[in-house]
Design an enzyme around this catalytic site. Sequence first.
Site, mmCIF file in Angstrom:
data_model
loop_
_atom_site.group_PDB
_atom_site.id
_atom_site.type_symbol
_atom_site.label_atom_id
_atom_site.label_comp_id
_atom_site.label_asym_id
_atom_site.label_seq_id
_atom_site.Cartn_x
_atom_site.Cartn_y
_atom_site.Cartn_z
ATOM 1 N N HIS A 1 0.807 -1.228 0.000
ATOM 2 C CA HIS A 1 0.000 0.000 0.000
ATOM 3 C C HIS A 1 0.841 1.278 0.000
ATOM 4 C CE1 HIS A 1 -3.713 2.390 1.033
ATOM 5 N NE2 HIS A 1 -4.207 1.462 0.236
ATOM 6 N N HIS B 1 -6.458 -1.939 -10.947
ATOM 7 C CA HIS B 1 -6.820 -1.584 -9.571
ATOM 8 C C HIS B 1 -8.290 -1.182 -9.548
ATOM 9 C CE1 HIS B 1 -6.978 1.503 -6.253
ATOM 10 N NE2 HIS B 1 -6.348 0.529 -5.621
#
Length: 410
Positions: A223, A323
């Site tokens: 992340h 994504h």
Amino acid sequence: MKSPKLSRRSAIQSVLGMAGTGLLLPESSYAANPAPFRDYSKVKITKLETFLVKPRWIFLKIHTDVGVYGLGEPLLEGRALTIQTAIKEVEPYLIGKDPRAVVHHWQAIYRHAFYRGGPILTSALSGIDHALWDIKGKLLNVPVYELLGGPTRDRVRVYGRASNAEQIKQQKALGFTVIKTGVAHKNPANIVENPQFIKYAIDNFASLREAGGPDMDIAIDFHGNISPQTAKVLIKQLEPYQPMFVEEPCQAQNVDTMVDIAKGTHLPIATGERIFTKWGFREILEKGAASIVQPDLCHAGGITEGRIIAGMAEAYYVPIAPHNPMGPISLAVGLNLAASVPNFLVQEQVSLGEGYLKNPFKLQPDGTVLIPKGPGLGVELDEALMKDKIGHDWKNPESYNALDGSVVDW
């Protein structure tokens, strides 16, 4: 004697059969029965309409004067009102224009902004692009992927999420064959972490591997909130458990740092959710900073730009894994792109559309979702079910170091 009428599919299969190809086109590559002919020689955009939709999404409708509208998802997490304003600023350009000139409109919206790119402009532009492709497909009564060259596959592999062994067993029971997890931690990572932090994270991933088994693909998302110093140590310790890929091992703003990490491991490195347009992905691909790219089709420039990014990546033998922690319109966009490119790997999803779509997507027993059959993006909102989901005030989390209160990435 009259010959029986052939369906569109039967006619094409007949021609292909005579050519000796033996090719069987996937059933799902065709729109529903053709609509009655209507004259769409002149179509004009009349209005752009946005809705804040729980939990944190924005849906866009672009209306036309022939009653056909297109759907898009112009999201920028934590900046919903900013994106609504950006779309309102673009609206005067689009009103009165033919929606079918999709690439022309993309170029005009992007290039007539003196300051180009960035998450605000490209997120607004992405949602507009989705909706224009949706309109074009509906007017022609074909799925968007047919407009991009036709299907390369009839189903798309998607992944679920799990953070512990019990959850991965549940996801596997549902049919998922790919899972993504995060770096397990008790507190946000420091710049340089100690063995206790590393062991906690690795033990958790090891438990996921054991629970999922050797046939489960398990990706891990750093992340972008792990420093390069700690990321290298973690990746080295993860190697025996063979994650499918390591996502955003650090912030991607310094591409050379990503290159350094990628060269230090045989594990696939993935990045792309915070990279915009073909120009952003060029350096990633040229320098070998990632062997999997993850354009976010709600941020990177929509379907128009996503197709170009996929083509660039193909030249480097790099697959795309879009994504998408967003809504069902975004998923429909990803499925149409995945159906039209050869170098697709896996599609992220958090909602198959239950409570939002009239016909939600369904997870198949093999861990895939069938590509949409309907025209355009192939989805229709169920506005009756959505009544209690309109409006939100979602904000980005604020994370701080447990020791000294300094700001850390979330």
